[in-house]
Design a protein around this motif. Structure first.
Motif, PDB file in Angstrom:
ATOM      1  N   THR A  51      17.896   7.953  12.575  1.00 60.78           N
ATOM      2  CA  THR A  51      18.768   8.007  13.746  1.00 60.78           C
ATOM      3  C   THR A  51      19.068   9.446  14.129  1.00 60.78           C
ATOM      4  O   THR A  51      18.819  10.389  13.364  1.00 60.78           O
ATOM      5  CB  THR A  51      20.091   7.288  13.471  1.00 60.78           C
ATOM      6  OG1 THR A  51      20.806   8.013  12.454  1.00 60.78           O
ATOM      7  CG2 THR A  51      19.856   5.849  13.003  1.00 60.78           C
ATOM      8  N   LEU A  52      19.647   9.609  15.305  1.00 58.91           N
ATOM      9  CA  LEU A  52      20.101  10.931  15.730  1.00 58.91           C
ATOM     10  C   LEU A  52      21.129  11.477  14.739  1.00 58.91           C
ATOM     11  O   LEU A  52      21.105  12.672  14.401  1.00 58.91           O
ATOM     12  CB  LEU A  52      20.699  10.849  17.132  1.00 58.91           C
ATOM     13  CG  LEU A  52      21.174  12.166  17.756  1.00 58.91           C
ATOM     14  CD1 LEU A  52      20.025  13.148  17.915  1.00 58.91           C
ATOM     15  CD2 LEU A  52      21.843  11.898  19.112  1.00 58.91           C
ATOM     16  N   LEU A  74      14.116  17.378  21.636  1.00 59.25           N
ATOM     17  CA  LEU A  74      14.831  16.575  20.627  1.00 59.25           C
ATOM     18  C   LEU A  74      15.875  17.421  19.915  1.00 59.25           C
ATOM     19  O   LEU A  74      16.980  16.949  19.617  1.00 59.25           O
ATOM     20  CB  LEU A  74      13.847  15.991  19.612  1.00 59.25           C
ATOM     21  CG  LEU A  74      14.463  15.261  18.414  1.00 59.25           C
ATOM     22  CD1 LEU A  74      15.342  14.103  18.847  1.00 59.25           C
ATOM     23  CD2 LEU A  74      13.370  14.794  17.451  1.00 59.25           C
ATOM     24  N   CYS A 162      10.669   9.743  14.629  1.00 61.76           N
ATOM     25  CA  CYS A 162      11.459  10.750  15.353  1.00 61.76           C
ATOM     26  C   CYS A 162      11.277  10.627  16.858  1.00 61.76           C
ATOM     27  O   CYS A 162      12.224  10.871  17.624  1.00 61.76           O
ATOM     28  CB  CYS A 162      11.064  12.149  14.884  1.00 61.76           C
ATOM     29  SG  CYS A 162      11.568  12.512  13.186  1.00 61.76           S
ATOM     30  N   ARG A 164      10.949   7.917  18.488  1.00 59.86           N
ATOM     31  CA  ARG A 164      11.836   6.834  18.935  1.00 59.86           C
ATOM     32  C   ARG A 164      13.247   7.358  19.162  1.00 59.86           C
ATOM     33  O   ARG A 164      13.934   6.926  20.095  1.00 59.86           O
ATOM     34  CB  ARG A 164      11.842   5.696  17.917  1.00 59.86           C
ATOM     35  CG  ARG A 164      10.554   4.906  17.867  1.00 59.86           C
ATOM     36  CD  ARG A 164      10.631   3.690  16.962  1.00 59.86           C
ATOM     37  NE  ARG A 164       9.300   3.133  16.762  1.00 59.86           N
ATOM     38  CZ  ARG A 164       8.556   3.350  15.693  1.00 59.86           C
ATOM     39  NH1 ARG A 164       9.017   4.097  14.694  1.00 59.86           N
ATOM     40  NH2 ARG A 164       7.349   2.820  15.596  1.00 59.86           N
ATOM     41  N   VAL A 165      13.684   8.275  18.312  1.00 63.78           N
ATOM     42  CA  VAL A 165      14.994   8.896  18.525  1.00 63.78           C
ATOM     43  C   VAL A 165      14.995   9.667  19.839  1.00 63.78           C
ATOM     44  O   VAL A 165      15.907   9.535  20.662  1.00 63.78           O
ATOM     45  CB  VAL A 165      15.361   9.819  17.343  1.00 63.78           C
ATOM     46  CG1 VAL A 165      16.685  10.530  17.622  1.00 63.78           C
ATOM     47  CG2 VAL A 165      15.449   9.028  16.049  1.00 63.78           C
ATOM     48  N   THR A 168      15.235   7.400  22.907  1.00 65.35           N
ATOM     49  CA  THR A 168      16.381   6.505  23.094  1.00 65.35           C
ATOM     50  C   THR A 168      17.747   7.158  22.916  1.00 65.35           C
ATOM     51  O   THR A 168      18.747   6.632  23.425  1.00 65.35           O
ATOM     52  CB  THR A 168      16.296   5.327  22.106  1.00 65.35           C
ATOM     53  OG1 THR A 168      16.299   5.828  20.761  1.00 65.35           O
ATOM     54  CG2 THR A 168      15.012   4.518  22.326  1.00 65.35           C
ATOM     55  N   ALA A 169      17.816   8.269  22.205  1.00 64.02           N
ATOM     56  CA  ALA A 169      19.130   8.793  21.798  1.00 64.02           C
ATOM     57  C   ALA A 169      19.904   9.460  22.921  1.00 64.02           C
ATOM     58  O   ALA A 169      21.112   9.692  22.780  1.00 64.02           O
ATOM     59  CB  ALA A 169      18.977   9.773  20.629  1.00 64.02           C
ATOM     60  N   GLU A 172      22.529   7.201  23.714  1.00 64.89           N
ATOM     61  CA  GLU A 172      23.563   7.176  22.667  1.00 64.89           C
ATOM     62  C   GLU A 172      24.544   8.332  22.815  1.00 64.89           C
ATOM     63  O   GLU A 172      25.764   8.146  22.693  1.00 64.89           O
ATOM     64  CB  GLU A 172      22.885   7.235  21.299  1.00 64.89           C
ATOM     65  CG  GLU A 172      23.830   7.386  20.125  1.00 64.89           C
ATOM     66  CD  GLU A 172      23.101   7.628  18.814  1.00 64.89           C
ATOM     67  OE1 GLU A 172      23.772   8.025  17.835  1.00 64.89           O
ATOM     68  OE2 GLU A 172      21.865   7.428  18.761  1.00 64.89           O
TER      69      GLU A 172
END
Length: 245
Positions: A51-52, A74, A162, A164-165, A168-169, A172
């Protein structure tokens, strides 16, 4: 007299070497720390479901309080998380080439790139090189090749975790941006196709006390492509907000 401390955090699939051209320009004046993310460079692999918060926690363990934090792509999302939830570590925040609150179309685009990476990792490497260094780019060939080699040496599973983070993050962290309390700056390139000027404008609007700058003619890999312009921006911003004598 202690020197002002800057920490640099790279983007997904890259490592600390991407900061080489910029680091050379900053080190005569600042103490520069290059931090690599889980799953990158010399760090342990990133597990499935990372996750982040996991990426940020790993960085936090190596940060000293009062660091001027510069994150790329990122790394910018990680830096924003730290500025929000570990503010004692962060003197100022600079987000370079950062995504922010992607629109549905922007979200669909990055998810398509994630699906492509899952299907064919090698193709993703070459697609990234073409996107970051298009034909006619002024970046020296050896630096382009260095980027390609770093991308190729990724462990695909760790890279995908990573990515995917990265994909999507932003959703978040977006609701938390208004709670960031350190002086901030959002910087991107005029022709950055994935971390657009519009995204940096969104970021600057969302974070209190956040400046906004677009480097004319630059694309995503600004620290490699336009290190002098970026160094000038960082130096002015950090000096303005530095407590050091």
């Amino acid at each position: 007299m202690s020197r002002v401390r800057i920490a640099l955090i790279h983007g997904v699939g890259l490592d600390g070497s991407m900061w080489g051209p910029l680091r050379e320009l900053l080190e005569p004046e600042f103490e520069v720390q290059v931090l690599e993310l889980l799953g990158h460079g010399n760090r342990p692999s990133a597990p499935d479901g990372v996750t982040l918060a996991d990426l940020a926690g790993d960085v936090a363990d190596r940060l000293q309080p009062g660091t001027h934090l510069v994150g790329f792509s990122l790394g910018a999302l990680v830096s924003q998380y730290l500025a929000r939830f570990r503010p004692e570590l962060v003197e100022t925040l600079v987000s370079v080439g950062s995504v922010c609150a992607r629109t549905p179309d922007e979200q669909a685009s990055v998810l398509a790139r994630l699906a492509s990476a899952e299907a064919d990792f090698g193709q993703t490497v070459e697609a990234s090189i073409r996107r970051w260094y298009p034909d006619g780019s002024a970046v020296p060939a050896e630096l382009v090749e260095q980027t390609r080699e770093v991308l190729e040496h990724n462990d695909p599973r760790s890279f995908l975790a990573c990515y995917r983070v990265f994909a999507t993050a932003d959703a978040e962290i977006a609701p938390e941006l208004g709670k960031i309390g350190v002086p901030s700056l959002a910087v991107t390139g005029e022709f950055d196709p994935g971390s657009t000027p519009e995204m940096s404008a969104r970021l600057a609007a969302a974070i209190p006390d956040c400046g906004y700058s677009v480097v004319a003619g630059a694309r995503h890999m600004m620290p490699v492509e336009r290190p002098h312009e970026l160094a000038t921006l960082l130096t002015a911003f950090i000096k303005e907000h530095s407590n050091a004598d």
